[in-house]
Design an enzyme around this catalytic site. Structure first.
Site, PDB file in Angstrom:
ATOM      1  N   HIS A  13      22.850  -2.020  33.752  1.00 23.90           N
ATOM      2  CA  HIS A  13      22.485  -3.171  34.573  1.00 23.90           C
ATOM      3  C   HIS A  13      22.953  -4.475  33.949  1.00 23.90           C
ATOM      4  O   HIS A  13      23.361  -5.401  34.658  1.00 23.90           O
ATOM      5  CB  HIS A  13      20.971  -3.180  34.757  1.00 23.90           C
ATOM      6  CG  HIS A  13      20.479  -4.231  35.706  1.00 23.90           C
ATOM      7  ND1 HIS A  13      20.907  -4.320  37.009  1.00 23.90           N
ATOM      8  CD2 HIS A  13      19.591  -5.250  35.536  1.00 23.90           C
ATOM      9  CE1 HIS A  13      20.311  -5.336  37.608  1.00 23.90           C
ATOM     10  NE2 HIS A  13      19.514  -5.916  36.736  1.00 23.90           N
TER      11      HIS A  13
ATOM     12  N   HIS B 209      19.892  -5.797  44.954  1.00 25.09           N
ATOM     13  CA  HIS B 209      18.479  -5.669  44.589  1.00 25.09           C
ATOM     14  C   HIS B 209      17.948  -4.392  45.225  1.00 25.09           C
ATOM     15  O   HIS B 209      16.899  -4.378  45.875  1.00 25.09           O
ATOM     16  CB  HIS B 209      17.681  -6.900  45.034  1.00 25.09           C
ATOM     17  CG  HIS B 209      16.887  -7.501  43.918  1.00 25.09           C
ATOM     18  ND1 HIS B 209      15.574  -7.865  44.035  1.00 25.09           N
ATOM     19  CD2 HIS B 209      17.217  -7.767  42.627  1.00 25.09           C
ATOM     20  CE1 HIS B 209      15.133  -8.361  42.892  1.00 25.09           C
ATOM     21  NE2 HIS B 209      16.121  -8.308  42.020  1.00 25.09           N
TER      22      HIS B 209
END
Length: 766
Positions: A52, A99
């Protein structure tokens, strides 16, 4: 709380629990020159070296994309968002990010904070956001509401849409464009990709730097809490934190009203010249901003966590460092400007507290409660740093391609009832009007928006100039699934074609690369090939990549999602009075089909089409072909035709084929401005492919009859095939002898299908 370990063995055990592999733990120990890492240091490395934050599995591949040139003012990855010179001393900042996982857990807050985070990336650079976009993917909507899967899909759709609308509307930015797809591959893993666009004066931007040892480091905005701490940190907290019992996996909680105040305070501080550097606290919170700002400047920071304003008691250093609480920034200022920063943020009712200073050590040093909890070289944490892990994963062509390529689409070229098929396509969730969704968004706030529905891309005014910006998100993941390379090419080409249909010149892209597990060689093959396709398309179309986001691990027990490399495209139009929309304007206008794809395959475009899914139940066949050189010629032709005011409308042929495209052209921008059309197509062979195939490089335009010769002449000079296929006439859509339907009836089907599916039951999820 145990911060220090008695042995390397003890530290290694915790490191593995936090997600570091043994090789990475040994690398951490080497970086720290043999010292036993602290608990906080292990937490920092576990998050900063996660995919990430570090892109360790993808960075080698994404560096092959064209990341500079054209109108780019900064190379991709250098700042929080891309920056494009749009002329008149102005620049456009824009970016897209995912997201997905937070939205799957809690759709409302997950989507809302996705919008908030991407907006902060824009205004942290000094740009005022003028628009938001999104790309959304969910499971099928036709699942029975009484089943857990059917109910959850509708719950996710409602939650995500309301989260986007509530945050954007409250913040005061229009949501102007997007796309929504529904497919069973997203049933257990929805995608929520958020994009934002802003305007800034060139030379008035802020940078994410920590220049000048002795300068002051401040945290501004909201207080820090435990919300949004990564799963790894929750695991560690469960071992060490006194507050462990109160912790549950949660997403961030956003406050758009605080974000609006933060926007105004941030822009005022930048305008007054009292900001040396600034970065949003997004992924990994204080960890990320301290490390990346320091590494970029070749400096370091000394941070005292006791000075970080907290909203929860008994937070440990790990939790403070990794918290992703929203609406926070890290700011570097000169000592003499501290009081001015405090005055500005106090004026906007926001906190601004000194938490440290810039050093010349090259290290991020963290103290808390009289203890040194971290002392880490900043370069070992920053994205793309020489000491951060970079992996080249194995890739192998997916085995499913043998089956999909062998599928005989020729068996589906005959259509029993062409009109019924058109109606089925117009009611299909991926084609039907998304008005139910976008009407919940405030699209006109700030009065920059020119076109929404009735245009292939949203068009925004650049106030104070004649310029306009065209923006679009695009990706047909079915094509990428069937041919990762070709699908990547098409994602860029179709986005650019949509931009050009408004009369704007495509200038750059941002991307959000959504894929499954990169450790699966078949998934990594999809990723590498899609990126290769994106790169080739961007080089040909001269639309460099300004930055973006990689989102891996998008999968459920049923398997990975279709590879979904979402493209966010930006275009510039020099004179907004010449903007073109997609709907027919005048009775008697000529209707012309522009074709840049010279494929000789009569079945091209049937593979992966919505028509094929409806008739066969399969996502199979070959992906449509895409002639990039032809697309480039078509795009330039469209821009010229709009600039010379030779055309009245332009609409690209995509899902549902030319029959659906023509119906959409007839619908107009209001029920009072609907037109019929009399069309004559060559249906001598493969009728289904001619009507409903999704062959690329095609655009339907309309024009005054006296402009037709000029259009045909320019098309010939551009080596783009131009075929007169009909005229705007009456109130029915008539295609040869196979379709003759009132446009009003088709419009009713097109606009009623989605509300009927979503409002058929109130889904409640435990």
């Amino acid at each position: 709380m145990q911060e220090h370990f008695a042995s390397l063995s003890e530290a290694r055990t915790i490191a593995l629990q936090l997600g570091l592999i043994d090789e990475e733990f040994q690398q951490v120990v080497s970086i720290l020159e043999g010292r036993i890492p602290t608990y906080t240091e292990l937490g920092i490395y576990s998050v900063m070296w996660s995919e990430h934050c570090s892109y360790k599995n993808s960075i080698a591949t994404i560096k092959t994309l064209p990341r500079k040139g054209g109108r780019l003012l900064v190379e991709a990855g250098e700042e929080n968002a891309g920056l494009i010179d749009i002329g008149d001393g102005l620049a456009c900042a824009f970016k897209i990010e995912s997201h997905n996982h937070p939205s799957a857990i809690e759709p409302y807050q997950g989507a809302a904070t996705g919008v908030g985070g991407i907006l902060r990336d824009i205004f942290t650079m000094g740009a005022r956001p003028i628009a938001a976009l999104n790309s959304l993917r969910f499971g099928p909507l036709d699942a029975d509401d009484t089943t857990p899967q059917g109910a959850r899909t509708k719950y996710l759709v409602r939650g995500v849409v309301h989260g986007i609308s509530d945050y954007g509307n409250s913040f005061g930015v229009p949501t102007v464009a997007g796309e929504v797809y529904f497919d069973k591959c997203y049933l257990g893993n929805p995608l929520v990709n958020a994009m934002a666009v802003g305007i800034v004066n060139i030379g008035k931007t802020a940078s994410a730097v920590a220049d000048g040892p002795g300068n002051i480091v401040m945290i501004v905005g909201s207080r820090t809490g435990r919300d949004g701490i990564h799963g790894a940190s929750l695991l560690a907290s469960a071992v060490f934190s006194e507050a462990a019992e109160s912790l549950r996996p949660t997403v961030q909680v956003g406050d758009p009203f605080t974000e609006k105040l933060l926007l105004e305070a941030t822009l005022e501080a930048i305008e007054k010249g009292v900001v040396i550097g600034m970065q949003d606290m997004g992924a990994a919170g204080i960890c990320c901003s301290t490390a990346e700002m320091s590494a970029k400047s070749g400096t370091g920071m000394k941070i005292d966590l006791d000075k970080v304003p907290l909203r929860e008691q008994k937070m440990n250093a790990y939790e403070i460092m990794l918290s992703e609480s929203q609406e926070r920034m890290l700011v570097v200022v000169k000592p003499e400007d501290v009081q001015e920063i405090k005055r500005i943020f106090d004026k906007w009712d926001l906190q601004a507290e000194i938490i440290g200073e810039v050093t010349n050590t090259g290290c991020v040093v963290i103290d808390y409660q009289g203890m040194r909890v971290a002392d880490i070289p900043a370069g070992s944490l920053a994205l793309g740093g020489e000491m951060t892990p970079v992996y080249h994963r194995d890739s192998v062509e997916p085995s499913y391609l043998t089956r999909t390529r062998a599928f005989d689409v020729a068996e589906y070229t005959k259509v029993a009832n062409t009109s019924d098929m058109l109606k089925q396509l117009l009611a299909s969730p991926i084609i039907t009007s998304k008005r139910w969704i976008y009407e919940q968004y405030d699209s006109m706030v700030r009065t920059n928006t020119l076109f929404l529905e009735g245009s292939d891309a949203a068009v925004l005014r650049v106030k104070g100039t004649l310029k306009g910006l065209a923006v679009k998100t695009d990706c047909n993941s079915r094509y990428v699934y069937l041919d990762p390379y070709q699908g990547g090419v098409i994602a860029v080409a179709e986005a650019a074609r949509n931009i050009a249909c408004t009369g704007a010149t495509p200038v750059a892209i941002t991307n959000c690369l959504n894929f499954g597990n990169p450790y699966d060689p078949e998934v990594f093959y999809q990723f590498k090939e899609a990126v290769r396709g994106i790169g080739d398309a961007c080089r040909t179309l001269e639309t460099p990549v300004t930055g973006g986001n990689v989102s891996f691990y998008n999968e459920s027990p049923d398997g990975a999602i279709y590879p979904t490399p979402t493209i966010g495209m930006l275009g510039i139009i020099e004179d907004i009075t010449k903007v073109v929309s997609s709907s027919f304007k005048n009775l008697g206008d000529a209707i012309i089909l522009l074709k840049a794809n010279k494929s000789s395959d009569p079945l091209d475009g049937l593979g992966g089409s919505e028509y094929l899914r409806i008739t066969s139940g399969e996502i199979a066949g070959k992906s449509p072909s895409c002639d990039l050189d032809g697309e480039k010629r078509l795009i330039k032709l469209l821009v010229v035709l709009a600039d010379k005011e030779l055309i009245n409308s332009a609409h690209d042929v995509s899902e549902g084929g030319i029959a659906v495209t023509l119906a959409e052209c007839c619908f107009g921008m209001s029920t009072e401005r609907m037109f019929g059309a009399l069309i004559n197509l060559d249906l001598s062979a493969a009728k289904a492919a001619r009507l409903f195939g999704e062959s690329q490089g095609r655009v339907v335009i309309s024009a005054d009859p006296d402009q037709v010769d000029a259009i045909l002449s320019r098309a010939k000079a551009s080596d783009v095939e131009a075929i007169i296929i009909g005229r705007v006439e009456g109130s029915n859509l008539k295609i040869n002898e196979v379709i003759d339907e009132p446009v009003s009836d088709l419009f009713s089907i097109y606009t009623s299908a989605l509300p009927a599916l979503l409002e058929s039951a109130e889904a409640v999820i435990d």
